[in-house]
Enzyme design. Structure first.
Site, PDB file in Angstrom:
ATOM      1  N   THR A 197      71.230  19.791 -17.830  1.00 61.04           N
ATOM      2  CA  THR A 197      71.258  18.372 -17.516  1.00 61.04           C
ATOM      3  C   THR A 197      69.626  18.036 -17.740  1.00 61.04           C
ATOM      4  OG1 THR A 197      72.971  18.380 -15.636  1.00 61.04           O
ATOM      5  CG2 THR A 197      71.301  16.707 -15.727  1.00 61.04           C
ATOM      6  N   THR A 238      74.142  14.753 -18.909  1.00 61.51           N
ATOM      7  CA  THR A 238      74.509  16.332 -18.638  1.00 61.51           C
ATOM      8  C   THR A 238      75.593  16.532 -19.460  1.00 61.51           C
ATOM      9  OG1 THR A 238      75.201  17.423 -16.758  1.00 61.51           O
ATOM     10  CG2 THR A 238      76.129  15.385 -16.885  1.00 61.51           C
ATOM     11  N   GLU A 297      76.601  19.647 -17.889  1.00 62.94           N
ATOM     12  CA  GLU A 297      76.992  20.497 -16.611  1.00 62.94           C
ATOM     13  C   GLU A 297      76.171  21.736 -16.823  1.00 62.94           C
ATOM     14  OE1 GLU A 297      77.334  21.037 -13.185  1.00 62.94           O
ATOM     15  OE2 GLU A 297      78.308  22.819 -14.101  1.00 62.94           O
ATOM     16  N   GLY A 316      71.756  20.271 -10.719  1.00 65.10           N
ATOM     17  CA  GLY A 316      72.852  20.605  -9.847  1.00 65.10           C
ATOM     18  C   GLY A 316      73.007  19.757  -8.660  1.00 65.10           C
TER      19      GLY A 316
END
Ligand code: DON
Length: 577
Positions: A398, A416, A418, A485
């Protein structure tokens, strides 16, 4: 808070800022880069790579608006920071239109294919799949949303031609760029990418070693992909040969195929959402609402801290960290119970950030002792509760972009794919995301449906927290955001709190070792002072130290203009004039 107090806070911020301009931030942690704050009177771009920030600034110099610059930055990031973001992923964009005095929230979050079912990430015996096994391959790939979101925002706020915004990245992809230390390190650590012949030819040497730092990396496939999108618009991605190549890669993975179709891509739409805003002290703070949990959680944490009492400027103490961590615990309990895609789940947004509700949550905090684990509350407007889900590991997939242009338009975009290198599927020079692993792997717990379960066409819950701040008179005050995250929420909220309540200058705030909780253990960055840990343990906290690789990119208003700061833990820069 009274005006006199706000003024003294502002002065503290001013003096800390002045000090920071002459002194670089201390090298507080191993591996941190030496950085200084950037001062700009007119315009500023903060992004995760110098080439990307420069591309954005160049577009501003050519008369582009903040969204034009963001397109240039995103395309360049796709090239130079392929591990983190790109057109194969999703993005959440907050955009302040200074002329209209309106804040827009563009949702380019990926969607699950129409064939997706709640059991997507379960083994045949009903247990959740191993996370890493789920990530690699086609199963985890959501329908990408970056280009549709940028296109929608560009139609509303763009000043240059769409195609012009792509030129810096097209030129750099064709000519090549020097591999950065971070890209080299992540390529070296990856064992899956070198197994793909195309990725191997692009990122590795013939002997299988990652391209060294400084090596010229050319990406002609990406140059060609971007040329098509620059000429024909986002449709060139969502229909035709690029879309067909995406579907073929996703469905054709030999061990972990997905089920995306041409129709999934052709039907993708970015959404315009209401931004989630609330007051903290004398500022108005706006974040991204569902499908992100970021904006609600930020406002909950700050709202709880506000209910606990007035700001106490000065260096952060273990008592401060205790209160912050307890507030974060309460916010994460609500996040896990209530927040998911608003097109599928009714999220009681207003109730969750209601000051009276947050005052009640604040009363659950013992000033001397940790509660250990928080239960979700009962906000006004709630309907049904689902039990919490687990947390994913720390990741690198990200990037955050903060931009202010000379007309006062502001953009805060977190973007992002991920995990680092996403699903590891490389198509047309870019990587496809693994965003669907942000869904809960378990569709139900204790007989209740989990709000963030997989469903066809649904957007997985995000923690991305692009944020824009305004002062008491409604004028733009700052822009912030980070990757990381689910810890993004604590990175962003903790830094804002340090700046607003404790009087830290922007670079000092984002450089301080991180702290917080996600309603599990109390988390401290690996290099946090030992005195914090022992004092917290004395208050009943169970402390866990971990690497916390935030990538905070902030712009805040200072006495002489905009102050930009890029996280010393990554390669970003703040450029402006
Ligand atoms: O949307 C989210 O919350 C996550 N997919 C973000 C992942 C992330 O920040 C990885 N990291 N650096």
């Amino acid at each position: 808070m009274c005006i006199a107090k706000l003024l003294s806070l502002a002065l503290l911020l001013v003096s800390a800022t002045a000090a920071a301009q002459t002194r670089p931030a201390p090298e507080a942690a191993t591996g941190r880069l030496q950085k200084t704050e950037t001062l700009a009177r007119h315009e500023m771009v903060v992004a995760a790579n110098p080439l990307a920030a420069q591309a954005g600034l160049d577009i501003l110099h050519r008369g582009g608006s903040a969204i034009d610059a963001a397109i240039a930055v995103q395309m360049m990031l796709n090239l130079v920071e392929p591990q983190s973001s790109g057109i194969g992923g999703g993005a959440l964009i907050l955009y302040w239109d200074a002329r209209q005095k309106l804040l827009y929230a563009y949702d380019g979050r990926e969607t699950a294919p129409a064939a997706a079912r709640p059991s997507r990430f379960l083994n045949p015996d009903g247990t959740p799949m191993d996370f890493r096994k789920a990530v690699i391959g086609g199963r985890s790939v959501g329908v990408p949303g970056v280009l549709r979101a940028l296109e929608l925002a560009h139609q509303a706020h763009g000043r240059l031609d769409w195609g012009q915004d792509f030129q810096p990245a097209i030129a750099a992809a064709a000519a090549g760029f020097a591999v950065s230390p971070r890209l080299h390190e992540l390529l070296s650590q990856d064992s899956v990418l070198p197994q793909d012949p195309v990725a191997r030819a692009l990122f590795y040497q013939p002997d299988g070693q990652a391209l060294p730092v400084g090596a010229l990396l050319r990406n002609p496939d990406l140059a060609e992909t971007l040329r098509r999108i620059a000429t024909d618009g986002a449709d060139a991605f969502y229909r035709g040969p690029i879309a067909e190549a995406i579907v073929a890669a996703v469905r054709g993975h030999p061990t972990n195929p997905g089920d995306m179709t041409d129709a999934d891509l052709a039907n993708y739409h970015a959404a315009v959402r209401p931004a989630v805003c609330g007051s903290f002290r004398l500022l108005r703070i706006c974040g991204f609402g569902p499908p992100s949990s970021g904006g609600i959680a930020t406002l909950q944490i700050l709202g709880i801290l506000q209910a606990l009492g007035p700001a106490k400027p000065g260096p952060v103490t273990p008592q401060d960290i205790h209160l912050y961590s307890e507030a974060a615990r309460l916010a994460f309990a609500d996040r896990d119970a209530y927040v998911a895609d608003p097109d599928f789940v009714r999220v009681p947004v207003d109730g969750l950030i209601d000051p009276a509700y947050l005052a009640g949550r604040a009363r659950l905090i013992d000033p001397q002792h940790s509660m250990g684990h928080a239960e979700p509350g009962e906000p006004p407007g709630r309907r049904g509760m689902a039990p919490p889900i687990g947390f994913g590991p720390s990741e690198h997939g990200t990037s955050h972009v903060s931009i202010i242009d000379r007309d006062g338009n502001a953009l805060s975009m977190t973007t992002t794919i991920e995990s680092a290198f996403g699903s590891h599927l490389l198509v047309g020079g870019f990587l496809l995301n693994n965003q669907l692993t942000d869904f809960s792997f378990l569709p139900e717990r204790n007989g209740s449906a989990v709000v963030n379960r997989v469903e066809a066409g649904k957007r997985p819950r995000s923690s991305m927290s692009p944020t824009i701040l305004f002062d008491a008179t409604g004028h733009l005050y700052g822009v912030a955001g980070s990757p990381g995250g689910s810890v993004i929420i604590n990175y962003v909220t903790g830094s804002l709190w340090l700046m607003i309540d404790k009087g830290y200058a922007p670079l000092a705030a984002i450089s301080l070792p991180h702290f917080g909780s996600r309603n599990g253990l109390t988390e401290l960055e690996a290099d946090a002072p030992i005195s914090w840990e022992s004092a917290l343990e004395a208050m009943g906290h169970k402390v866990r130290r971990l690497e916390m690789t935030s990538g905070l990119h902030v712009i805040m208003r200072g006495p002489q203009g905009w102050i930009g700061a890029a996280d010393p833990r990554r390669e970003g820069v703040a450029l402006g004039d």
